[in-house]
Write an enzyme that holds these catalytic residues in place. Structure first.
Site: not given
Ligand code: NDP
Length: 250
Positions: A13, A15, A67, A93, A145, A158, A162, A191
């Site tokens: 990840g 890009s 991935v 990532n 996270s 999510y 995590k 972030i």
């Protein structure tokens, strides 16, 4: 001496967002890099060009792959290793969020997050594990996270993925420590990336008020820690989950 001189780093990840920040930071610290991405072809090409202009003597390779695809990743990890010669640092990532309250969440939203965020850990790390053991050194860094530690409303998929990353990190760190391979997790708070952009402005404003540091994190804030964990300066640190959140979770 720069922190990652003589090291080759593989970033999933890479890009956009935090991953692109990692690519920039590890090159700045002297490493060579291969990164995986899925669909942001233009962003990946632009990043490689930027890095080639800035660090003409260090390689920065972009490889398009999913991935979460077991077969594809075996091939991609093999190619990255062949291109760079060896991999010293793997940063898992790549990740997605598909937020919804559980009562309204679809099985597709659940599965996509699990497959990408958690499945990818197996797909990217398994093909590399034996290689790192044979080398007798290596650092694996997994992006979890604060949601994986403390939970987050509207993010059961999510947060579960995590939290799973933390279990993976601790178990694998115990498996690999005796072979000189370290495994750690980084837990960012909020972030400023496109992942955060999808949040309603009102929720974001309330979040910002809860951060003692008074601002969202930057990709550099995360990248500095990842560089340290990838380097030999953290040689005695393994199995840890380190939070980068401006005090959000205090
Ligand atoms: P972005 O959405 O900005 O970037 C995600 C990156 O992952 C992109 O490079 C994307 O590539 C890549 N990616 C996603 N799915 C796949 C896939 N199936 N195969 C290959 N590459 C894929 O996210 P962030 O930079 O914000 O987040 C990066 C990591 O940090 C994630 O794991 C996230 O959960 C975690 N994190 C982020 C926080 C934040 O506040 N931003 C907070 C806590 C954790 P492409 O564009 O080509 O699809």
């Amino acid at each position: 001496m720069r922190m990652l001189e003589q090291k080759n780093v593989l970033v999933t990840g890479g890009s956009r967002g935090i991953g692109a920040g990692l690519v920039r930071a590890v090159l700045q610290e002297g490493a060579e890099v291969a990164f995986f991405y899925r669909q942001s072809v233009e962003a990946a090409e632009r990043l490689c060009q930027e890095m080639a202009d800035r660090y003409p003597d260090q390689r920065c390779l972009a490889m398009q792959c999913d991935v979460a695809d077991t077969r594809g990743m075996q091939e991609a990890v093999k190619n990255a290793t062949l291109e760079l010669g060896r991999i010293d640092v793997l940063v898992n990532n790549a990740g997605v969020s598909r937020d919804a309250m559980l009562a309204r969440m679809t099985r597709e939203q659940w599965d996509e997050v699990m497959t990408t965020n958690l499945g990818s850990l197996f797909c990217a790390t398994q093909p590399l594990a034996l290689q790192l053991v044979k080398q007798g050194s290596g650092s694996i860094i997994n992006m979890t996270s604060s949601a994986g530690i403390y939970g987050s409303s509207g993010q059961t998929n999510y947060a579960t993925s995590k939290a799973g990353i933390i279990g993976f990190t601790k178990a694998l760190s115990k498996e690999l420590a005796e072979f000189g391979v370290r495994v750690n997790a980084v837990a960012p708070g909020f972030i400023a990336t496109e992942m955060i952009d999808v949040m309603p402005e009102d929720r974001l404003r309330r979040m910002r008020l809860r951060i003692p540091a008074g601002r969202l994190g930057t990709t550099e804030d995360v990248a500095h820690l990842v560089c340290f964990l990838g380097s030999d300066r953290s040689a005695y640190i393994t199995g840890q989950v380190i939070q980068v959140d401006g005090g959000l979770t205090l």
